[in-house]
Scaffold this motif. Structure first.
Motif, PDB file in Angstrom:
ATOM      1  N   ASP A 104       0.962  -1.170   0.186  1.00 19.10           N
ATOM      2  CA  ASP A 104      -0.030  -0.092   0.031  1.00 19.10           C
ATOM      3  C   ASP A 104       0.873   1.219   0.074  1.00 19.10           C
ATOM      4  OD1 ASP A 104      -2.430  -1.624   0.237  1.00 19.10           O
ATOM      5  OD2 ASP A 104      -2.802  -1.145   2.077  1.00 19.10           O
ATOM      6  N   VAL A 105       2.184   1.264   0.692  1.00 21.05           N
ATOM      7  CA  VAL A 105       2.795   2.389   0.878  1.00 21.05           C
ATOM      8  C   VAL A 105       3.475   2.573  -0.432  1.00 21.05           C
ATOM      9  CG1 VAL A 105       4.802   3.262   1.735  1.00 21.05           C
ATOM     10  CG2 VAL A 105       3.232   2.388   3.223  1.00 21.05           C
ATOM     11  N   ILE A 106       4.117   1.567  -1.062  1.00 25.71           N
ATOM     12  CA  ILE A 106       4.643   1.759  -2.533  1.00 25.71           C
ATOM     13  C   ILE A 106       3.749   2.192  -3.482  1.00 25.71           C
ATOM     14  CG2 ILE A 106       6.034   0.492  -4.206  1.00 25.71           C
ATOM     15  CD1 ILE A 106       7.832   1.017  -1.543  1.00 25.71           C
ATOM     16  N   LEU A 107       2.615   1.463  -3.526  1.00 18.31           N
ATOM     17  CA  LEU A 107       1.649   1.838  -4.664  1.00 18.31           C
ATOM     18  C   LEU A 107       1.260   3.461  -4.319  1.00 18.31           C
ATOM     19  CD1 LEU A 107      -0.200  -1.382  -4.901  1.00 18.31           C
ATOM     20  CD2 LEU A 107       1.669  -0.479  -6.430  1.00 18.31           C
ATOM     21  N   SER A 108       0.932   3.917  -3.367  1.00 16.44           N
ATOM     22  CA  SER A 108       0.527   5.165  -2.958  1.00 16.44           C
ATOM     23  C   SER A 108       1.657   6.135  -3.363  1.00 16.44           C
ATOM     24  CB  SER A 108       0.172   5.421  -1.525  1.00 16.44           C
ATOM     25  OG  SER A 108      -0.919   4.571  -1.224  1.00 16.44           O
ATOM     26  N   GLN A 109       2.855   5.767  -3.102  1.00 19.66           N
ATOM     27  CA  GLN A 109       3.893   6.508  -3.377  1.00 19.66           C
ATOM     28  C   GLN A 109       4.120   6.687  -4.892  1.00 19.66           C
ATOM     29  OE1 GLN A 109       7.364   5.074  -1.299  1.00 19.66           O
ATOM     30  NE2 GLN A 109       6.963   6.213   0.309  1.00 19.66           N
ATOM     31  N   PHE A 110       3.838   5.740  -5.622  1.00 14.83           N
ATOM     32  CA  PHE A 110       3.844   5.521  -7.036  1.00 14.83           C
ATOM     33  C   PHE A 110       2.615   6.537  -7.661  1.00 14.83           C
ATOM     34  CE2 PHE A 110       2.031   3.290 -10.743  1.00 14.83           C
ATOM     35  CZ  PHE A 110       2.914   3.717 -11.635  1.00 14.83           C
ATOM     36  N   ARG A 119       7.720   4.422 -12.065  1.00 19.07           N
ATOM     37  CA  ARG A 119       7.099   3.121 -12.567  1.00 19.07           C
ATOM     38  C   ARG A 119       8.177   1.849 -12.279  1.00 19.07           C
ATOM     39  NH1 ARG A 119       5.323  -0.567 -16.385  1.00 19.07           N
ATOM     40  NH2 ARG A 119       2.929  -1.107 -16.282  1.00 19.07           N
ATOM     41  N   GLU A 120       9.327   2.167 -12.384  1.00 18.89           N
ATOM     42  CA  GLU A 120      10.397   1.051 -12.577  1.00 18.89           C
ATOM     43  C   GLU A 120      10.688   0.870 -10.883  1.00 18.89           C
ATOM     44  OE1 GLU A 120      10.673   3.694 -14.563  1.00 18.89           O
ATOM     45  OE2 GLU A 120       9.968   2.698 -16.266  1.00 18.89           O
ATOM     46  N   GLU A 121      10.634   1.921 -10.267  1.00 21.51           N
ATOM     47  CA  GLU A 121      11.079   1.733  -8.814  1.00 21.51           C
ATOM     48  C   GLU A 121       9.775   0.928  -8.178  1.00 21.51           C
ATOM     49  OE1 GLU A 121      13.834   5.634  -7.551  1.00 21.51           O
ATOM     50  OE2 GLU A 121      11.486   5.877  -7.900  1.00 21.51           O
ATOM     51  N   ILE A 156       7.674  -1.240  -9.554  1.00 23.16           N
ATOM     52  CA  ILE A 156       7.635  -2.624  -9.891  1.00 23.16           C
ATOM     53  C   ILE A 156       9.028  -3.311  -9.279  1.00 23.16           C
ATOM     54  CG2 ILE A 156       8.420  -4.211 -11.943  1.00 23.16           C
ATOM     55  CD1 ILE A 156       6.805  -1.932 -13.586  1.00 23.16           C
ATOM     56  N   GLU A 157       9.890  -2.711  -9.207  1.00 25.42           N
ATOM     57  CA  GLU A 157      11.110  -3.442  -8.353  1.00 25.42           C
ATOM     58  C   GLU A 157      10.725  -3.773  -7.090  1.00 25.42           C
ATOM     59  OE1 GLU A 157      15.326  -2.189  -6.877  1.00 25.42           O
ATOM     60  OE2 GLU A 157      14.983  -1.635  -8.815  1.00 25.42           O
ATOM     61  N   ALA A 158       9.873  -2.828  -6.344  1.00 29.31           N
ATOM     62  CA  ALA A 158       9.615  -3.004  -4.926  1.00 29.31           C
ATOM     63  C   ALA A 158       8.213  -4.138  -4.872  1.00 29.31           C
ATOM     64  CB  ALA A 158       9.124  -1.550  -4.470  1.00 29.31           C
ATOM     65  N   VAL A 159       7.239  -3.970  -5.660  1.00 31.70           N
ATOM     66  CA  VAL A 159       6.087  -4.879  -5.588  1.00 31.70           C
ATOM     67  C   VAL A 159       5.939  -5.808  -6.600  1.00 31.70           C
ATOM     68  CG1 VAL A 159       5.111  -3.097  -3.750  1.00 31.70           C
ATOM     69  CG2 VAL A 159       4.317  -3.075  -6.154  1.00 31.70           C
ATOM     70  N   GLY A 160       6.453  -5.516  -7.688  1.00 30.98           N
ATOM     71  CA  GLY A 160       6.285  -6.358  -8.902  1.00 30.98           C
ATOM     72  C   GLY A 160       5.236  -5.567  -9.983  1.00 30.98           C
ATOM     73  N   HIS A 161       5.475  -6.176 -11.185  1.00 30.32           N
ATOM     74  CA  HIS A 161       4.606  -5.764 -12.511  1.00 30.32           C
ATOM     75  C   HIS A 161       2.984  -5.719 -12.272  1.00 30.32           C
ATOM     76  CE1 HIS A 161       3.135  -5.471 -16.324  1.00 30.32           C
ATOM     77  NE2 HIS A 161       3.866  -4.369 -16.456  1.00 30.32           N
ATOM     78  N   ASP A 162       2.613  -6.942 -11.737  1.00 26.26           N
ATOM     79  CA  ASP A 162       1.095  -7.280 -11.525  1.00 26.26           C
ATOM     80  C   ASP A 162       0.507  -6.133 -10.686  1.00 26.26           C
ATOM     81  OD1 ASP A 162       1.405  -9.370 -13.222  1.00 26.26           O
ATOM     82  OD2 ASP A 162       1.360 -10.696 -11.860  1.00 26.26           O
ATOM     83  N   LEU A 163       1.111  -5.932  -9.349  1.00 28.05           N
ATOM     84  CA  LEU A 163       0.267  -4.959  -8.452  1.00 28.05           C
ATOM     85  C   LEU A 163       0.450  -3.510  -9.076  1.00 28.05           C
ATOM     86  CD1 LEU A 163       1.642  -6.225  -5.129  1.00 28.05           C
ATOM     87  CD2 LEU A 163      -0.780  -6.379  -6.068  1.00 28.05           C
ATOM     88  N   VAL A 164       1.577  -3.225  -9.645  1.00 29.66           N
ATOM     89  CA  VAL A 164       1.683  -1.881 -10.233  1.00 29.66           C
ATOM     90  C   VAL A 164       0.784  -1.638 -11.187  1.00 29.66           C
ATOM     91  CG1 VAL A 164       3.130  -0.425 -11.456  1.00 29.66           C
ATOM     92  CG2 VAL A 164       4.324  -1.438  -9.561  1.00 29.66           C
ATOM     93  N   ARG A 165       0.593  -2.546 -12.187  1.00 28.18           N
ATOM     94  CA  ARG A 165      -0.465  -2.557 -13.333  1.00 28.18           C
ATOM     95  C   ARG A 165      -2.025  -2.389 -12.834  1.00 28.18           C
ATOM     96  NH1 ARG A 165      -2.233   0.030 -16.760  1.00 28.18           N
ATOM     97  NH2 ARG A 165      -3.502  -0.908 -18.230  1.00 28.18           N
ATOM     98  N   ARG A 166      -2.163  -3.469 -11.758  1.00 29.55           N
ATOM     99  CA  ARG A 166      -3.689  -3.261 -11.045  1.00 29.55           C
ATOM    100  C   ARG A 166      -3.784  -1.900 -10.584  1.00 29.55           C
ATOM    101  NH1 ARG A 166      -4.813  -7.408  -6.624  1.00 29.55           N
ATOM    102  NH2 ARG A 166      -4.901  -5.789  -4.937  1.00 29.55           N
ATOM    103  N   ALA A 167      -2.930  -1.401  -9.892  1.00 23.66           N
ATOM    104  CA  ALA A 167      -2.880  -0.043  -9.234  1.00 23.66           C
ATOM    105  C   ALA A 167      -3.114   1.050 -10.308  1.00 23.66           C
ATOM    106  CB  ALA A 167      -1.834   0.287  -8.483  1.00 23.66           C
ATOM    107  N   GLU A 168      -2.596   0.818 -11.421  1.00 26.54           N
ATOM    108  CA  GLU A 168      -2.648   1.932 -12.565  1.00 26.54           C
ATOM    109  C   GLU A 168      -4.306   1.691 -13.038  1.00 26.54           C
ATOM    110  OE1 GLU A 168       1.637   2.255 -14.742  1.00 26.54           O
ATOM    111  OE2 GLU A 168       0.512   0.634 -14.943  1.00 26.54           O
ATOM    112  N   ARG A 169      -4.765   0.474 -13.281  1.00 25.45           N
ATOM    113  CA  ARG A 169      -6.013   0.216 -13.681  1.00 25.45           C
ATOM    114  C   ARG A 169      -6.961   0.918 -12.848  1.00 25.45           C
ATOM    115  NH1 ARG A 169      -4.175  -5.048 -15.117  1.00 25.45           N
ATOM    116  NH2 ARG A 169      -5.258  -5.801 -13.473  1.00 25.45           N
TER     117      ARG A 169
END
Length: 83
Positions: free
Chosen positions: A38-44, A51-53, A55-68
């Motif tokens: 939650d912290v990482i995705l909120s910061q993103f 985006r790269e940071e 993804i490195e911290a929580v993975g591509h799938d979670l970042v993409r889901r947060a974007e959607r």
């Protein structure tokens, strides 16, 4: 609530045939991981992490889901303002 938690811990321990201490350890690990994500995705999403940071911290799938999810909220707000 404490009684309910204790009952759940006992039931999980019994179902998995593990000590209650192991249930607490796993719960703490899962909870911390969820909070960290939650912290990482909120910061993103606030632009504080690239985006790269993220993804490195929580993975591509979670970042993409947060974007959607963020895109869906933006679309809903836009629709609401223009309705």
């Amino acid at each position: 609530m404490a009684v309910e938690l204790s009952e759940r811990v006992r039931e999980i321990a019994r179902a998995r045939d593990v000590p209650e201490s192991q249930v607490f350890e796993q719960a703490l690990e899962r909870g911390l991981e969820a909070l960290w994500n939650d912290v990482i995705l909120s910061q993103f999403l606030r632009g504080e992490l690239s985006r790269e940071e993220a993804i490195e911290a929580v993975g591509h799938d979670l970042v993409r889901r947060a974007e959607r999810e963020a895109e869906a909220v933006e679309e809903d707000v836009s629709w609401g303002l223009n309705a």
